[in-house]
Design an enzyme around this catalytic site. Sequence first.
Site, PDB file in Angstrom:
ATOM      1  N   GLU A 126      -9.429   0.504   3.856  1.00  0.00           N
ATOM      2  CA  GLU A 126      -8.713   1.579   3.161  1.00  0.00           C
ATOM      3  C   GLU A 126      -7.324   1.098   2.773  1.00  0.00           C
ATOM      4  O   GLU A 126      -6.725   0.259   3.458  1.00  0.00           O
ATOM      5  CB  GLU A 126      -8.572   2.823   4.050  1.00  0.00           C
ATOM      6  CG  GLU A 126      -9.875   3.552   4.329  1.00  0.00           C
ATOM      7  CD  GLU A 126     -10.375   4.364   3.156  1.00  0.00           C
ATOM      8  OE1 GLU A 126      -9.638   4.505   2.154  1.00  0.00           O
ATOM      9  OE2 GLU A 126     -11.516   4.856   3.225  1.00  0.00           O
ATOM     10  N   CYS A 127      -6.797   1.659   1.674  1.00  0.00           N
ATOM     11  CA  CYS A 127      -5.471   1.262   1.202  1.00  0.00           C
ATOM     12  C   CYS A 127      -4.356   2.040   1.890  1.00  0.00           C
ATOM     13  O   CYS A 127      -3.191   1.731   1.733  1.00  0.00           O
ATOM     14  CB  CYS A 127      -5.367   1.479  -0.305  1.00  0.00           C
ATOM     15  SG  CYS A 127      -5.520   3.212  -0.795  1.00  0.00           S
ATOM     16  N   GLY A 128      -4.724   3.079   2.636  1.00  0.00           N
ATOM     17  CA  GLY A 128      -3.722   3.899   3.309  1.00  0.00           C
ATOM     18  C   GLY A 128      -3.608   5.289   2.729  1.00  0.00           C
ATOM     19  O   GLY A 128      -3.035   6.185   3.342  1.00  0.00           O
ATOM     20  N   LEU A 129      -4.187   5.488   1.549  1.00  0.00           N
ATOM     21  CA  LEU A 129      -4.083   6.792   0.890  1.00  0.00           C
ATOM     22  C   LEU A 129      -4.718   7.897   1.723  1.00  0.00           C
ATOM     23  O   LEU A 129      -4.250   9.028   1.732  1.00  0.00           O
ATOM     24  CB  LEU A 129      -4.763   6.721  -0.485  1.00  0.00           C
ATOM     25  CG  LEU A 129      -4.661   7.956  -1.382  1.00  0.00           C
ATOM     26  CD1 LEU A 129      -3.202   8.278  -1.678  1.00  0.00           C
ATOM     27  CD2 LEU A 129      -5.432   7.731  -2.671  1.00  0.00           C
ATOM     28  N   ASP A 144       0.823  -1.214   0.000  1.00  0.00           N
ATOM     29  CA  ASP A 144       0.000   0.000   0.000  1.00  0.00           C
ATOM     30  C   ASP A 144       0.852   1.256   0.000  1.00  0.00           C
ATOM     31  O   ASP A 144       0.555   2.233  -0.696  1.00  0.00           O
ATOM     32  CB  ASP A 144      -0.928   0.012   1.213  1.00  0.00           C
ATOM     33  CG  ASP A 144      -2.079  -0.970   1.076  1.00  0.00           C
ATOM     34  OD1 ASP A 144      -2.295  -1.481  -0.042  1.00  0.00           O
ATOM     35  OD2 ASP A 144      -2.762  -1.229   2.087  1.00  0.00           O
TER      36      ASP A 144
END
Length: 271
Positions: free
Chosen positions: A235-238, A126
């Site tokens: 969430e992907c971390g963005l 990620d």
Amino acid sequence: MPSFSTSALQFDAAQLKHINDKLSRLEPQEILNWATITFSGLYQETAFGPSGNVITDMLAAQSHSVPVIFVDTLHHFDETLELSQRSQQKYNFLLHVFKPEGCETREDFTAKHGDQLWKRDDVVYDYSVKVEPARRAYEQLNAQAVISGRRRSQKGDRAALQIVEVDKASGLVKINPLANWSFQQVWTYLRANEVPYNALLDQGYKSVGDYHSTRPVKEGEDERAGRWAGTEKTECGLHKDYFAMRSAFLARKKLQQQAEAVAAAPTAVEA
């Protein structure tokens, strides 16, 4: 009281709440108009999902010229990449594409990180494909604010989403004009205004991410149930804290390097 700032604005937490209270009464088009007037370093950040496509169309209908940031993870569906080109051709926006550092192709990424990094270490994945490229985009483009397609109806971490949020570390403002909308409102707008959308939506997908971690949504499931199915991840971390993501990334890389060093060390030979 903590204070947040960009090069254009400075406001404290109370003022941020006041702004959100005011904007929550407005239609998305009015929020977008406010954003274009308020911020000079304004970008739309999108992976060309349904909400992002609606926002692009709304901006074009108001004759607002807002450049677009697209983080190409190198693992998008072909349909997503095709849509990015089709959308750019229709709306003629300035498109800034950012990819994982040091990689131009999926093959480059595999050569650098090995096969299926998303399975071996999703934190490193990620950070490498989303978090670092996005941060690099903000810095290189001197972004003050980015427009996002996130909505509360997507649930998970987004359930408490505000229309305007501020990254406490960087001061970057994130504007979510569709925060109050449902997927049905998004879909109705797409069809009514003949907005380009991802062909995968006609195959049961509602939220489209990387090909290896996205599946069609089953009847009765939440909109983003097809993302990272079988895990608790939402969430992907963005849209998470950058420094926390970077710290986790560096810790994982250190452990990986230590393991590789141990594996490479010569074994003791009995006398």
